[in-house]
Write a protein that holds these residues in place. Structure first.
Motif, PDB file in Angstrom:
ATOM      1  N   THR A 149       0.844  -1.206   0.000  1.00 45.05           N
ATOM      2  CA  THR A 149       0.000   0.000   0.000  1.00 45.05           C
ATOM      3  C   THR A 149       0.877   1.254   0.000  1.00 45.05           C
ATOM      4  OG1 THR A 149      -1.352  -1.270   1.531  1.00 45.05           O
ATOM      5  CG2 THR A 149      -2.057   0.971   1.071  1.00 45.05           C
ATOM      6  N   ALA A 150       1.931   1.223   0.820  1.00 45.44           N
ATOM      7  CA  ALA A 150       2.850   2.361   0.894  1.00 45.44           C
ATOM      8  C   ALA A 150       3.491   2.610  -0.463  1.00 45.44           C
ATOM      9  CB  ALA A 150       3.915   2.087   1.944  1.00 45.44           C
ATOM     10  N   ALA A 151       3.884   1.500  -1.144  1.00 45.30           N
ATOM     11  CA  ALA A 151       4.514   1.636  -2.466  1.00 45.30           C
ATOM     12  C   ALA A 151       3.545   2.257  -3.466  1.00 45.30           C
ATOM     13  CB  ALA A 151       4.984   0.264  -2.950  1.00 45.30           C
ATOM     14  N   ALA A 152       2.274   1.819  -3.439  1.00 42.76           N
ATOM     15  CA  ALA A 152       1.269   2.347  -4.367  1.00 42.76           C
ATOM     16  C   ALA A 152       1.045   3.840  -4.138  1.00 42.76           C
ATOM     17  CB  ALA A 152      -0.049   1.585  -4.204  1.00 42.76           C
ATOM     18  N   LEU A 153       0.976   4.218  -2.837  1.00 42.17           N
ATOM     19  CA  LEU A 153       0.775   5.638  -2.507  1.00 42.17           C
ATOM     20  C   LEU A 153       1.970   6.456  -2.956  1.00 42.17           C
ATOM     21  CD1 LEU A 153      -0.800   5.366   1.029  1.00 42.17           C
ATOM     22  CD2 LEU A 153      -1.839   6.445  -0.949  1.00 42.17           C
ATOM     23  N   ARG A 154       3.162   5.893  -2.758  1.00 43.80           N
ATOM     24  CA  ARG A 154       4.399   6.576  -3.150  1.00 43.80           C
ATOM     25  C   ARG A 154       4.389   6.852  -4.642  1.00 43.80           C
ATOM     26  NH1 ARG A 154       9.166   6.639  -0.227  1.00 43.80           N
ATOM     27  NH2 ARG A 154      10.930   7.424  -1.417  1.00 43.80           N
ATOM     28  N   ARG A 155       4.000   5.818  -5.417  1.00 45.00           N
ATOM     29  CA  ARG A 155       3.918   5.965  -6.882  1.00 45.00           C
ATOM     30  C   ARG A 155       2.983   7.107  -7.258  1.00 45.00           C
ATOM     31  NH1 ARG A 155       1.425   1.030  -8.779  1.00 45.00           N
ATOM     32  NH2 ARG A 155       1.971  -0.044  -6.856  1.00 45.00           N
ATOM     33  N   THR A 156       1.820   7.129  -6.606  1.00 42.46           N
ATOM     34  CA  THR A 156       0.803   8.141  -6.926  1.00 42.46           C
ATOM     35  C   THR A 156       1.324   9.537  -6.643  1.00 42.46           C
ATOM     36  OG1 THR A 156      -0.760   6.518  -6.057  1.00 42.46           O
ATOM     37  CG2 THR A 156      -1.645   8.676  -6.591  1.00 42.46           C
ATOM     38  N   VAL A 157       1.890   9.725  -5.452  1.00 38.41           N
ATOM     39  CA  VAL A 157       2.360  11.059  -5.072  1.00 38.41           C
ATOM     40  C   VAL A 157       3.520  11.488  -5.958  1.00 38.41           C
ATOM     41  CG1 VAL A 157       3.295  12.435  -3.179  1.00 38.41           C
ATOM     42  CG2 VAL A 157       1.530  10.764  -2.729  1.00 38.41           C
ATOM     43  N   GLU A 158       4.382  10.522  -6.328  1.00 36.61           N
ATOM     44  CA  GLU A 158       5.523  10.865  -7.200  1.00 36.61           C
ATOM     45  C   GLU A 158       5.036  11.307  -8.566  1.00 36.61           C
ATOM     46  OE1 GLU A 158       8.308   7.606  -7.102  1.00 36.61           O
ATOM     47  OE2 GLU A 158       9.138   8.311  -5.194  1.00 36.61           O
ATOM     48  N   THR A 159       3.966  10.631  -9.079  1.00 33.31           N
ATOM     49  CA  THR A 159       3.391  11.058 -10.365  1.00 33.31           C
ATOM     50  C   THR A 159       2.911  12.509 -10.276  1.00 33.31           C
ATOM     51  OG1 THR A 159       2.370   8.871 -10.250  1.00 33.31           O
ATOM     52  CG2 THR A 159       1.919  10.170 -12.209  1.00 33.31           C
ATOM     53  N   LEU A 160       2.257  12.822  -9.159  1.00 28.12           N
ATOM     54  CA  LEU A 160       1.748  14.184  -8.963  1.00 28.12           C
ATOM     55  C   LEU A 160       2.895  15.186  -8.950  1.00 28.12           C
ATOM     56  CD1 LEU A 160      -0.987  13.804  -6.205  1.00 28.12           C
ATOM     57  CD2 LEU A 160      -1.284  14.922  -8.390  1.00 28.12           C
ATOM     58  N   LEU A 161       3.945  14.871  -8.191  1.00 29.67           N
ATOM     59  CA  LEU A 161       5.060  15.816  -8.039  1.00 29.67           C
ATOM     60  C   LEU A 161       5.817  15.983  -9.349  1.00 29.67           C
ATOM     61  CD1 LEU A 161       6.325  14.591  -4.557  1.00 29.67           C
ATOM     62  CD2 LEU A 161       5.096  16.691  -5.029  1.00 29.67           C
ATOM     63  N   GLU A 162       5.924  14.878 -10.139  1.00 33.85           N
ATOM     64  CA  GLU A 162       6.592  14.952 -11.453  1.00 33.85           C
ATOM     65  C   GLU A 162       5.944  15.996 -12.340  1.00 33.85           C
ATOM     66  OE1 GLU A 162       6.873  11.308 -13.807  1.00 33.85           O
ATOM     67  OE2 GLU A 162       7.474  10.303 -11.949  1.00 33.85           O
ATOM     68  N   ARG A 163       4.589  16.013 -12.288  1.00 30.08           N
ATOM     69  CA  ARG A 163       3.857  16.921 -13.174  1.00 30.08           C
ATOM     70  C   ARG A 163       3.677  18.306 -12.570  1.00 30.08           C
ATOM     71  NH1 ARG A 163       0.936  12.644 -16.575  1.00 30.08           N
ATOM     72  NH2 ARG A 163       2.076  10.903 -15.681  1.00 30.08           N
ATOM     73  N   GLY A 164       4.401  18.597 -11.512  1.00 24.11           N
ATOM     74  CA  GLY A 164       4.406  19.963 -10.985  1.00 24.11           C
ATOM     75  C   GLY A 164       3.248  20.290 -10.070  1.00 24.11           C
TER      76      GLY A 164
ATOM     77  N   ARG B  47      -0.475  18.923  -0.638  1.00 25.78           N
ATOM     78  CA  ARG B  47      -0.711  19.604   0.637  1.00 25.78           C
ATOM     79  C   ARG B  47      -0.830  18.610   1.792  1.00 25.78           C
ATOM     80  NH1 ARG B  47      -3.787  24.887   0.864  1.00 25.78           N
ATOM     81  NH2 ARG B  47      -4.368  25.063   3.015  1.00 25.78           N
ATOM     82  N   ALA B  48      -1.599  17.526   1.577  1.00 27.51           N
ATOM     83  CA  ALA B  48      -1.821  16.561   2.655  1.00 27.51           C
ATOM     84  C   ALA B  48      -2.212  15.224   2.070  1.00 27.51           C
ATOM     85  CB  ALA B  48      -2.918  17.051   3.594  1.00 27.51           C
ATOM     86  N   LEU B  49      -1.898  14.169   2.835  1.00 24.69           N
ATOM     87  CA  LEU B  49      -2.272  12.802   2.441  1.00 24.69           C
ATOM     88  C   LEU B  49      -2.944  12.158   3.645  1.00 24.69           C
ATOM     89  CD1 LEU B  49      -2.146  10.195   0.752  1.00 24.69           C
ATOM     90  CD2 LEU B  49       0.204   9.927   1.450  1.00 24.69           C
ATOM     91  N   GLU B  50      -4.234  11.829   3.507  1.00 27.38           N
ATOM     92  CA  GLU B  50      -4.984  11.283   4.647  1.00 27.38           C
ATOM     93  C   GLU B  50      -5.383   9.845   4.385  1.00 27.38           C
ATOM     94  OE1 GLU B  50      -6.777  15.676   5.176  1.00 27.38           O
ATOM     95  OE2 GLU B  50      -8.186  14.052   4.802  1.00 27.38           O
ATOM     96  N   ASN B  51      -5.357   9.053   5.456  1.00 29.62           N
ATOM     97  CA  ASN B  51      -5.842   7.671   5.379  1.00 29.62           C
ATOM     98  C   ASN B  51      -7.242   7.638   5.969  1.00 29.62           C
ATOM     99  OD1 ASN B  51      -6.339   4.966   5.522  1.00 29.62           O
ATOM    100  ND2 ASN B  51      -4.542   4.452   6.754  1.00 29.62           N
TER     101      ASN B  51
ATOM    102  N   GLY C   7      -8.690   0.045   0.706  1.00 28.38           N
ATOM    103  CA  GLY C   7      -8.171   1.114   1.564  1.00 28.38           C
ATOM    104  C   GLY C   7      -8.503   2.460   0.945  1.00 28.38           C
ATOM    105  N   TYR C   8      -9.085   3.351   1.753  1.00 29.46           N
ATOM    106  CA  TYR C   8      -9.490   4.667   1.256  1.00 29.46           C
ATOM    107  C   TYR C   8      -8.440   5.707   1.617  1.00 29.46           C
ATOM    108  CZ  TYR C   8     -14.234   2.876   0.500  1.00 29.46           C
ATOM    109  OH  TYR C   8     -15.332   2.187   0.058  1.00 29.46           O
ATOM    110  N   PHE C   9      -8.003   6.479   0.627  1.00 26.53           N
ATOM    111  CA  PHE C   9      -7.013   7.532   0.869  1.00 26.53           C
ATOM    112  C   PHE C   9      -7.447   8.816   0.185  1.00 26.53           C
ATOM    113  CE2 PHE C   9      -3.806   5.029   2.909  1.00 26.53           C
ATOM    114  CZ  PHE C   9      -4.071   3.738   2.471  1.00 26.53           C
ATOM    115  N   SER C  10      -7.028   9.951   0.784  1.00 25.04           N
ATOM    116  CA  SER C  10      -7.390  11.250   0.217  1.00 25.04           C
ATOM    117  C   SER C  10      -6.138  12.107   0.099  1.00 25.04           C
ATOM    118  CB  SER C  10      -8.422  11.923   1.119  1.00 25.04           C
ATOM    119  OG  SER C  10      -8.513  13.298   0.829  1.00 25.04           O
ATOM    120  N   VAL C  11      -5.873  12.630  -1.099  1.00 30.60           N
ATOM    121  CA  VAL C  11      -4.706  13.479  -1.336  1.00 30.60           C
ATOM    122  C   VAL C  11      -5.182  14.880  -1.681  1.00 30.60           C
ATOM    123  CG1 VAL C  11      -2.569  13.752  -2.622  1.00 30.60           C
ATOM    124  CG2 VAL C  11      -3.508  11.472  -2.311  1.00 30.60           C
TER     125      VAL C  11
END
Lengths: 119, 136
Positions: free
Chosen positions: A18-33, A37-41, A62-66
């Protein structure tokens, strides 16, 4: 930059995956500029209905909010990327409207109406 | 004779009952003006907001933020048997809040937060807000 909220449902997995999947998602976001602000479980729950995604039927997730700021052009690319990700069951990007955060009560509306009519 | 006149004189001078001045037409004006006192400023009626004003009408969700993630709040406005959203005449909400609740419920359903055909079992025991008649 407008403020968006990404509500994503991930497959029911072990913690490191799960941590790896979230990491991938956030990295995609940061790549595109984007500015995250926050990541909630929001918890691991039983899904309200069975979701069939990527050739399998899921009952738990698992529900997450970015919470993030980004330019509007990124949103469609991000959704495309998340749809192709095997671990993500349901991605949704919403605009976060600041005005709606403050609850308008009926009394305030009635007073506004009175002032408008009195003028 | 003298005695009679004397007694009369005495009666006139010292009457047993106090004699009120006879109110003749000439006397009335003087009477009223004499009894009138200057009006005190505290006595005049002053302008103020109606103290008996009824409290402003509010619906149940006044000052309550509606969020699609708060499924417990949203579940209070759906049927426990079918999961259908109750109408305005049942929930008793004002126009804005009813619309906001409906939008939030539909959003939650499409995003996978809330069920479509039923009410989440953990929220069935919640207190009743809507005036619904359940047929048994």
């Amino acid at each position: 930059m407008p403020r968006y909220e990404l509500c994503v449902i991930l497959k029911a997995m072990q913690r490191p995956e799960t941590a790896a999947a979230l990491r991938r998602t956030v990295e995609t976001l940061l790549e595109r500029g984007a500015v995250v602000r926050a990541l909630e479980n929001l918890g691991d729950r039983r899904l309200p209905y069975k979701i069939s995604k990527h050739d399998s039927r899921h009952t738990h997730g698992g529900y997450f909010s970015v919470d993030f700021h980004s330019s509007p052009g990124i949103v469609s690319e991000l959704l495309n990327h998340l749809e192709r990700d095997v671990d993500v069951l349901r991605p949704t990007v919403l605009k976060k409207d600041e005005r709606l955060v403050a609850a308008r009560c009926c009394e305030a509306q009635a007073q506004k109406a009175k002032r408008a009519t009195s003028r | 004779m003298f005695a009679l006149s004397l007694s009369r004189l005495l009666l006139q001078a010292f009457p047993k009952q106090p004699v009120a001045p006879r109110a003749t037409a000439q006397c009335i004006r003087s009477l009223t003006t004499a009894q009138q006192e200057p009006l005190k400023k505290d006595d005049t009626p002053m302008k103020m907001e109606n103290p008996y004003k009824p409290p402003p009408k509010t619906c149940v969700l006044c000052n309550v933020t509606i969020d699609f993630k708060n499924i417990q709040l949203l579940s209070q406005f759906i049927s426990p048997h079918t999961g259908r959203i109750y109408g305005r005449h049942v929930t008793g909400l004002c126009g804005r809040k009813q619309k906001a609740i409906t939008k939030a419920i539909k959003k939650a359903r499409s995003m996978g937060f809330m069920s479509v055909t039923l009410k989440d079992p953990q929220f069935i025991k919640d207190p009743d807000i809507c005036r619904v008649k359940h047929f048994e």
